[in-house]
Design a protein around this motif. Structure first.
Motif, PDB file in Angstrom:
ATOM      1  N   TRP A   1       0.821  -1.210   0.000  1.00  0.00           N
ATOM      2  CA  TRP A   1       0.000   0.000   0.000  1.00  0.00           C
ATOM      3  C   TRP A   1       0.856   1.260   0.000  1.00  0.00           C
ATOM      4  O   TRP A   1       1.994   1.264   0.485  1.00  0.00           O
ATOM      5  N   SER A   2       0.242   2.353  -0.477  1.00  0.00           N
ATOM      6  CA  SER A   2       0.873   3.665  -0.347  1.00  0.00           C
ATOM      7  C   SER A   2       0.840   4.082   1.119  1.00  0.00           C
ATOM      8  O   SER A   2      -0.007   3.614   1.899  1.00  0.00           O
ATOM      9  N   TRP A   3       1.762   4.970   1.501  1.00  0.00           N
ATOM     10  CA  TRP A   3       1.791   5.440   2.884  1.00  0.00           C
ATOM     11  C   TRP A   3       0.502   6.197   3.213  1.00  0.00           C
ATOM     12  O   TRP A   3      -0.020   6.091   4.320  1.00  0.00           O
ATOM     13  N   ASP A   4      -0.016   6.913   2.259  1.00  0.00           N
ATOM     14  CA  ASP A   4      -1.276   7.643   2.466  1.00  0.00           C
ATOM     15  C   ASP A   4      -2.403   6.689   2.843  1.00  0.00           C
ATOM     16  O   ASP A   4      -3.171   6.933   3.779  1.00  0.00           O
ATOM     17  N   ARG A   5      -2.471   5.570   2.139  1.00  0.00           N
ATOM     18  CA  ARG A   5      -3.544   4.607   2.409  1.00  0.00           C
ATOM     19  C   ARG A   5      -3.359   3.956   3.791  1.00  0.00           C
ATOM     20  O   ARG A   5      -4.330   3.755   4.523  1.00  0.00           O
ATOM     21  N   ILE A   6      -2.113   3.658   4.140  1.00  0.00           N
ATOM     22  CA  ILE A   6      -1.826   3.062   5.442  1.00  0.00           C
ATOM     23  C   ILE A   6      -2.249   4.008   6.556  1.00  0.00           C
ATOM     24  O   ILE A   6      -2.889   3.600   7.537  1.00  0.00           O
ATOM     25  N   LEU A   7      -1.905   5.290   6.418  1.00  0.00           N
ATOM     26  CA  LEU A   7      -2.200   6.264   7.476  1.00  0.00           C
ATOM     27  C   LEU A   7      -3.697   6.436   7.700  1.00  0.00           C
ATOM     28  O   LEU A   7      -4.130   6.771   8.806  1.00  0.00           O
ATOM     29  N   ARG A   8      -4.494   6.253   6.653  1.00  0.00           N
ATOM     30  CA  ARG A   8      -5.944   6.420   6.794  1.00  0.00           C
ATOM     31  C   ARG A   8      -6.643   5.128   7.222  1.00  0.00           C
ATOM     32  O   ARG A   8      -7.844   5.128   7.473  1.00  0.00           O
ATOM     33  N   SER A   9      -5.890   4.040   7.279  1.00  0.00           N
ATOM     34  CA  SER A   9      -6.477   2.745   7.633  1.00  0.00           C
ATOM     35  C   SER A   9      -6.513   2.569   9.152  1.00  0.00           C
ATOM     36  O   SER A   9      -5.849   3.291   9.876  1.00  0.00           O
ATOM     37  N   PRO A  10      -7.258   1.574   9.640  1.00  0.00           N
ATOM     38  CA  PRO A  10      -7.288   1.308  11.086  1.00  0.00           C
ATOM     39  C   PRO A  10      -6.176   0.360  11.523  1.00  0.00           C
ATOM     40  O   PRO A  10      -6.125  -0.027  12.689  1.00  0.00           O
ATOM     41  N   TYR A  11      -5.285  -0.008  10.580  1.00  0.00           N
ATOM     42  CA  TYR A  11      -4.370  -1.109  10.871  1.00  0.00           C
ATOM     43  C   TYR A  11      -3.200  -0.663  11.738  1.00  0.00           C
ATOM     44  O   TYR A  11      -2.625   0.401  11.556  1.00  0.00           O
ATOM     45  N   ILE A  12      -2.887  -1.525  12.682  1.00  0.00           N
ATOM     46  CA  ILE A  12      -1.932  -1.231  13.736  1.00  0.00           C
ATOM     47  C   ILE A  12      -0.689  -2.079  13.509  1.00  0.00           C
ATOM     48  O   ILE A  12      -0.775  -3.302  13.374  1.00  0.00           O
ATOM     49  N   LYS A  13       0.443  -1.431  13.441  1.00  0.00           N
ATOM     50  CA  LYS A  13       1.705  -2.125  13.145  1.00  0.00           C
ATOM     51  C   LYS A  13       2.117  -3.039  14.294  1.00  0.00           C
ATOM     52  O   LYS A  13       2.610  -4.136  14.086  1.00  0.00           O
ATOM     53  N   GLN A  14       1.953  -2.561  15.519  1.00  0.00           N
ATOM     54  CA  GLN A  14       2.365  -3.314  16.705  1.00  0.00           C
ATOM     55  C   GLN A  14       1.538  -2.828  17.888  1.00  0.00           C
ATOM     56  O   GLN A  14       0.795  -1.872  17.775  1.00  0.00           O
TER      57      GLN A  14
ATOM     58  N   PRO B   1      -7.619  -7.493  16.630  1.00  0.00           N
ATOM     59  CA  PRO B   1      -8.116  -7.781  15.284  1.00  0.00           C
ATOM     60  C   PRO B   1      -7.711  -6.753  14.222  1.00  0.00           C
ATOM     61  O   PRO B   1      -7.811  -7.036  13.023  1.00  0.00           O
ATOM     62  N   PHE B   2      -7.289  -5.560  14.647  1.00  0.00           N
ATOM     63  CA  PHE B   2      -6.824  -4.549  13.686  1.00  0.00           C
ATOM     64  C   PHE B   2      -5.294  -4.538  13.550  1.00  0.00           C
ATOM     65  O   PHE B   2      -4.746  -3.722  12.811  1.00  0.00           O
ATOM     66  N   THR B   3      -4.616  -5.444  14.248  1.00  0.00           N
ATOM     67  CA  THR B   3      -3.156  -5.420  14.297  1.00  0.00           C
ATOM     68  C   THR B   3      -2.572  -6.345  13.237  1.00  0.00           C
ATOM     69  O   THR B   3      -2.903  -7.539  13.192  1.00  0.00           O
ATOM     70  N   VAL B   4      -1.717  -5.792  12.381  1.00  0.00           N
ATOM     71  CA  VAL B   4      -1.126  -6.572  11.292  1.00  0.00           C
ATOM     72  C   VAL B   4       0.216  -7.196  11.690  1.00  0.00           C
ATOM     73  O   VAL B   4       0.789  -7.980  10.938  1.00  0.00           O
TER      74      VAL B   4
END
Length: 769
Positions: free
Chosen positions: A590-603, A631-634
């Motif tokens: 994904w683009s960084w823009d898309r990641i920042l707007r997502s609910p996904y949590i790196k850690q 559940p939102f953590t990748v």
């Protein structure tokens, strides 16, 4: 699909069969180190295929100028780089005039590489057919000495199998090396002299800008059928290189062997004009012992380490191999001998992250070193930060803070910030809290309070001053808020009121206030010294209290949880399980823009706070927050699975805890993140240890006492570990039917198992069903 070419084994990392696609990954996985230096598992002989050459010296770095599109006030001027050091391991091999190069051989068979973790050595074995049809067998073994930590040793044996052959073994030193990781392709090293004396050779060089002086050295002995032979070497030198070649006619079936000793002396430990003589002294020690004698001391040193640090797992060979690999690499990286050193996220295995110190040390590594070594080792890690306090104050001043406010760097070599991403460098300020937490954690575990009045309190006050100034009073909320931050979840930048950061700031100020009161009462001389030195006033403490009593902690009434930050619920809350697997890992898709707007949590972010401050929350609160955020953590950070494994175990979700454990313990062996070729994830390896001891073993310190709540995954028959708790060595052995506690040494200890008190005498063993 994860890589699966590493053979399961209890004590060794084994690769069988030569595959050019595995070379760079194996160079990382089979890395060796001794706390003072380290090297990737590059071949000794020439290799023309894809490779990542890497030898590293602890504490030697270069300030590579930051590369940015435009400059901002306060921006770090450089990004410190661990340097690829001059190469001492090289041995060119020529057979009947043809150079041995596995990439160009007609055939390579019976290839086996082994990293023996029990004894601390790396070996290779292979049979090769060269283009000139000579068939040879090669056996190598090398290690970096723990007992004489400026030297390493190589045994390289070659045997012609199908005919007699003229063989040349050419050990060399090379300072004409470059970094894999560089911003401007600068020249990092300047060679000052190249010389030799008999069988010894030396290259004296210095780093540009930082002016570290090093001497790279070698000495070799030659053997025919294991009997020493005297061959006058032919010498080749240029401005960055020296080799001494040994030629012999070797009969078919005979072995021709070189023992090469080499390493580095550095001006961090010796006068600049004494580096060559220091190298000669080291070589004398090593050659007097000989290869086998030095190897014996290596085995003894590792036996001593394993006696305390080993974790055994029965019935699950991959889990056993994983935890030992993690413990082995942690000890190869840092042994606590030098308080000027710290633990880089890649250790000595690669150049990503610059070999620098991150908050990983305080949040993940200190528990491992406290429990598996003498407490002085953990204290040295705390002193590292105290020694950098003035730099932390300078870092804060560059950003406009005053009055001794301290902002510890996100990334550092010498205490100065040297990270080149704005959203990390100036927004991920929670690292300040991890440093304060480590001081608290050290006292909580060791019972040693002396560090705090001597040094720790000054660090805490600098950090508290920072938090008080960093908070902003919001008239709208009638609360103090902390704006423009990045939490542990780096997939969201420049957010307001990250709960973990705000909570940590509040805790830091409160803990510092409590500590000031205790030191003033119980250590009045230290208090007066510190208060005078830093001009601490009572009015200032009142300002801190106003902030900490009224700090804003974002909360959702709907979900009855603390919010990761303002606006988190504005996101499109699609869980990871509903994300197409083709989109993973999102940091590569994904683009960084898309990641920042997502609910996904790196850690772990909010859950990182629940890990640090577990005793401040109920089991129900932990469960509620775990069920919402996991559940939102990748888990695209190496630091993520361990925290979740510990919390899943706490919640009796053993299958989930086991899955997270296996992921963290075999992160590099199975290359979950498809990046092991860049180096290993050293600091997260301490999290693997925590997953067992704190997760499955349930070890905690509460109310000044040691507690355990042992659990065991169904996949295991048993597991055991030792901890050094306040100079008492306690062994814990957990089976499917019972738990045993044995006091190996030290005074009697009262501790708790599932909240029931037990008293254990020296050499006493208790079994609980």
């Amino acid at each position: 699909m994860n890589q699966d070419y590493i053979k399961p084994d209890n004590w060794s990392i084994i690769e069988e069969g030569f595959n050019v696609d595995h070379v760079k990954s194996s160079e990382s996985i089979f890395s060796i180190g001794n706390g003072a230096m380290g090297q990737r598992a590059n071949f000794e002989e020439y290799y023309s295929g894809p490779t990542f050459q890497g030898s590293y010296i602890a504490g030697v770095y270069y300030p590579d100028k930051t590369r940015v599109g435009w400059w901002k006030n306060g921006y770090p001027e450089y990004f410190a780089k661990v340097l690829n050091a001059p190469n001492w391991i090289g041995i060119n091999v020529t057979i009947n005039g043809e150079q041995l190069d596995l990439f160009n051989c007609k055939a390579v068979t019976d290839f086996k590489r082994e990293l023996n973790m029990k004894e601390g050595w790396l070996s290779r074995y292979f049979t090769a057919t060269l283009q000139n049809d000579i068939q040879i067998q090669v056996k190598t073994k090398r290690f970096l000495s723990l007992t004489i930590d400026e030297i390493g040793a190589i045994k390289y044996e070659i045997m012609p199998l199908n005919s007699d052959a003229d063989i040349v073994l050419e050990p060399y030193l090379d300072s004409g090396i470059t970094n894999e990781d560089t911003n401007w392709d600068d020249k990092f090293w300047d060679t000052l002299e190249v010389n030799h004396e008999g069988k010894q050779a030396f290259i004296v060089s210095k780093t540009m800008k930082t002016d570290f002086h090093t001497c790279t050295f070698m000495e070799s002995n030659i053997f025919l059928n294991e009997a020493p032979v005297s061959i006058t070497p032919k010498r080749v030198t240029d401005s960055n290189y020296i080799s001494l070649s040994y030629k012999a006619q070797v009969n078919k079936g005979d072995s021709y062997t070189i023992h090469k000793f080499g390493g580095y002396t550095v001006d961090r430990n010796h006068p600049k004009d004494k580096l060559v003589s220091a190298a000669q002294n080291v070589l004398k020690k090593a050659t007097t012992l000989g290869f086998d004698g030095l190897l014996d001391t290596q085995k003894q040193a590792w036996s001593h380490i394993w006696d305390m640090a080993d974790i055994t797992i029965g019935g699950d060979i991959k889990a056993q191999q994983g935890i030992r690999f993690n413990i082995f690499q942690l000890n190869q990286t840092y042994l606590g001998k030098d308080s000027r050193l710290n633990i880089g996220p890649k250790g000595f295995t690669g150049e990503k992250y610059g070999g620098s110190t991150y908050w990983d040390t305080e949040a993940y590594c200190i528990p491992f070193y406290m429990a598996t070594k003498d407490q002085q080792v953990a204290r040295s890690l705390l002193e590292y930060r105290y020694n950098h306090l003035e730099k932390a104050i300078e870092n804060a001043e560059k950003l406009g803070f005053n009055n001794g406010a301290a902002l510890y760097p996100m990334v550092t070599m010498n205490g100065e910030e040297c990270h080149n991403e704005w959203e990390i460098t100036f927004e991920e300020i929670h690292r300040n809290g991890a440093i304060a937490f480590a001081i608290y954690n050290y006292h909580r575990y060791t019972g040693d309070y002396s560090y705090i009045p001597e040094k720790g309190l000054e660090v805490l006050i600098g950090i508290a001053r920072f938090w008080q100034q960093r908070a902003t009073f919001s008239k709208d909320k009638n609360k103090y808020v902390i704006l423009g931050v990045t939490g542990p979840n780096e997939y969201e930048n420049n957010v307001n009121n990250n709960w973990y950061t705000n909570y940590l700031a509040q805790w830091c100020i409160n803990y510092t206030l409590e500590t000031i009161e205790k030191v003033e009462t119980e250590y009045p001389n230290d208090y007066s010294r510190i208060a005078d030195k830093i001009q601490l006033q009572k009015e200032e403490l009142e300002q801190w209290e106003r902030v900490t009593k009224n700090i804003y902690l974002p909360f959702s009434e709907k979900y009855n949880i603390y919010l990761q930050q303002d606006g988190f619920l504005d996101k499109e809350l699609i869980t990871v399980s509903d994300l197409d697997t083709s989109q993973r890992p999102i940091n590569q898709k994904w683009s960084w823009d898309r990641i920042l707007r997502s609910p996904y949590i790196k850690q772990a972010d909010t859950l990182q706070g629940f890990y640090f401050f577990e005793d401040r929350f109920t089991q129900e609160e932990l469960e509620r927050h775990f069920d919402f955020y996991e559940p939102f953590t990748v888990h695209e950070s190496s630091l993520s699975p361990c925290v979740h494994s510990i919390q899943a175990a706490k919640l009796d979700r053993m299958e989930q805890a086991y899955t997270f454990y296996l992921r963290t313990s075999r992160l590099d062996l199975d290359d979950y993140n498809k990046e092991v070729h860049e180096g290993l994830h050293i600091t997260s390896m301490a999290g693997t240890w925590m997953s067992i001891v704190e997760g499955f073993g349930g070890m905690r310190v509460k109310n000044n006492s040691l507690h355990f709540e042992p659990k065991i995954p169904k996949q295991w028959e048993n597991y055991s570990f030792k901890v050094n708790f306040r100079n008492r060595i306690l062994k814990v052995n957990v089976t499917q039917k019972q738990t045993q506690f044995e006091m190996i040494s030290g005074e009697p200890l009262e501790f708790f198992v599932n909240n029931s008190p037990l008293l254990l005498q020296k050499e006493q063993l208790l079994a609980l069903n």
